[in-house]
Design an enzyme around this catalytic site. Structure first.
Site, mmCIF file in Angstrom:
data_model
loop_
_atom_site.group_PDB
_atom_site.id
_atom_site.type_symbol
_atom_site.label_atom_id
_atom_site.label_comp_id
_atom_site.label_asym_id
_atom_site.label_seq_id
_atom_site.Cartn_x
_atom_site.Cartn_y
_atom_site.Cartn_z
ATOM 1 C CE1 TYR A 153 -64.324 -37.634 110.076
ATOM 2 C CE2 TYR A 153 -62.916 -36.131 108.828
ATOM 3 C CZ TYR A 153 -64.157 -36.678 109.089
ATOM 4 O OH TYR A 153 -65.243 -36.254 108.352
ATOM 5 C CG ASP A 239 -58.657 -30.622 111.998
ATOM 6 O OD1 ASP A 239 -59.347 -29.934 112.765
ATOM 7 O OD2 ASP A 239 -59.134 -31.233 111.026
ATOM 8 C CB ILE A 241 -62.386 -28.608 114.191
ATOM 9 C CG1 ILE A 241 -62.372 -30.126 114.284
ATOM 10 C CG2 ILE A 241 -61.766 -28.147 112.888
ATOM 11 C CD1 ILE A 241 -63.227 -30.795 113.219
ATOM 12 C CE LYS A 281 -66.846 -32.189 114.031
ATOM 13 N NZ LYS A 281 -67.891 -33.138 113.600
#
Length: 482
Positions: A153, A239, A241, A281
């Site tokens: 990202y 992570d 999410i 998300k």
């Protein structure tokens, strides 16, 4: 804005005047171009379509329906009585216990209750951005390093590095194996960090991956756990999410599950594994700014809780969402329907691209696809990738994210989002892209034919025609000059 003089720069801190935020990345520049000329079905039908923003807008109707059926939650009432004053006053930065419990339960449900989460090990933050940065402050000192598998990202260059001073060392992953993490790539990144005299404090992954749209495999997770088990001072941050965006819950494996199945609860590894989560998300609520850190290390929880005072979640937001997440009938239906809709929309994008002759990495999660446009490049370079990206933004009027902004080592890959628009808008995007590709193919054929004709008639050697020829628009020329 002109170039600042030295005197003007001295008025501010080095942090304020440094250029390490990452704002000049093509990832963010694409957003800026979109904001200048946003597509609107009625007001601006020829504007730029935003396909560079990973938002989940596919289940807003379910959320809106719940709000209508539960007016007390939205109007800050409990049993019909207003609690506005209670929520308006100062709240302890530990957060509302009712919300933390509801969030912990939702995280478990998201993982089919294969693992459970203790709300006492949760720290609330203003989104995942704040959660990731807070973990960096807790786990590393300025100049220390974290290893990240590529592509990753683009915002991590800001979130992990800008204010913390932490360095990122890439774990170079390749399309040859679907960009999976390998033991060799991980060890090479670790050795590279040591050559740079960097103290490696951890590995950070996104699972499911942003930008790949794939879940981390059991094999990859085992490689990571073997690595941190061998290196006693290294943390693993996952992570997660996008955990609720996996098209099939069985395909997503949380790091918490590895701790459980590998019976690592009573080992030193247990305290060195941390999770970042958010409702941005899975529920499509980035504007609510709800993130969380989950850790089994009490010292990390204590430090992160103190730091969270710089980015709290409002009491009103916590109250509303505690009511929503506590409605088990709603959450069960939402998670199932969200997976179904995301899967259908992903298929729609993949099918549309395949019809144009463009392939994607096989994905099973996320709000985007990792799209292979290598065959559209004029050369196998990142300069050619940027040229293609500019044409897609300015001529086709689609904002997508080039692979170079995600630190991909292979030019020609792009992240394309599909869940932040209507089906009609996605169809329009595919029509625009098809016209662009068809025109490019025609241009190439004409150039080749002309070259052969000239060679035959004049018997002269001509310059080799590039594989992909496009007409540069006026807007492109202007951008090139700037």
């Amino acid at each position: 804005m002109g170039v600042k003089t030295r005197k003007e720069m001295d008025l501010l801190s080095r942090k304020a005047t440094c250029n390490s935020h990452g704002q000049d990345s093509s990832y963010f520049l694409g957003w800026e171009e979109y904001e200048k000329n946003p597509h609107d079905v009625v007001k601006n039908p020829h504007g730029i379509i935003q396909m560079g923003l990973a938002e989940n807008q596919l289940c807003f109707d379910l959320l809106e329906s719940w709000l209508i059926q539960n007016p007390d939650a939205a109007s800050f009432k409990r049993d019909g009585q207003s609690i506005f004053r209670e929520l308006a006053l100062f709240q302890d930065y530990n957060g509302l216990s009712s919300f933390k419990k509801a969030l912990a339960d939702f995280m478990s449900e998201n993982r089919q209750n294969r693992v459970s989460f203790d709300s006492k090990n949760l720290v609330l933050t203003a989104g995942a951005t704040s959660a990731n940065e807070t973990l960096m402050f807790c786990l590393a000192n300025p100049g220390d390093a974290f290893l990240l598998p590529t592509p990753y990202y683009p915002g991590f260059d800001r979130d992990l590095k800008w204010r913390t001073g932490v360095e990122i060392v890439p774990i170079q992953c390749s399309s040859r194996n679907g960009f999976c993490i390998t033991k060799l790539a991980l060890e090479e990144a670790y050795e590279q960090a040591k050559k740079l005299n960097l103290n490696v404090k951890g590995v950070l992954i996104t699972n499911p991956s942003n930008p790949l749209g794939t879940t981390t495999t059991q094999t990859e997770l085992n490689i990571l756990f073997e690595f941190i088990s061998k290196n006693k001072n290294i943390h693993l941050v996952s992570d997660e999410i996008y955990s609720g965006t996996a098209f099939s819950s069985s395909e997503f494996i949380s790091v918490m599950e590895i701790l459980k199945t590998n019976q690592l609860e009573n080992t030193d590894v247990f305290k060195r594994v941390h999770i970042v989560y958010s409702l941005s998300k899975d529920l499509g609520l980035p504007g609510f700014r709800v993130g969380a850190i989950y850790s089994n290390d009490k010292d990390v929880i204590s430090a992160a809780t103190k730091m969270s005072s710089f980015g709290l979640v409002s009491s009103q937001t916590q109250y509303l969402l505690s009511s929503l997440l506590s409605d088990k009938k709603f959450t069960k239906n939402y998670l199932r329907e969200n997976q179904r809709r995301l899967n259908n929309r992903q298929r729609m994008l993949v099918t549309g691209l395949e019809a144009i002759g463009i392939g994607c990495l096989k994905s099973n999660a996320g709000l985007f696809c990792w799209v292979d446009m290598r065959h559209l490049l004029s050369s196998k370079t990142f300069e050619a990738e940027m040229d293609l990206w500019k044409k897609i933004v300015y001529e086709v009027k689609l904002n997508i994210s080039p692979g170079s902004s995600c630190h991909c080592e292979e030019p020609g890959w792009f992240r394309v989002c599909f869940a932040n628009m209507s089906e009609e808008t996605l169809n329009l995007a595919m029509k625009r892209l098809k016209k662009f590709v068809d025109n490019g193919t025609l241009s190439r054929s004409c150039q080749v034919g002309e070259s052969q004709s000239l060679k035959s008639s004049r018997k002269k050697t001509t310059t080799t025609v590039s594989n992909w020829v496009f007409r540069l628009s006026f807007h492109d020329r202007d951008t090139e000059e700037r």
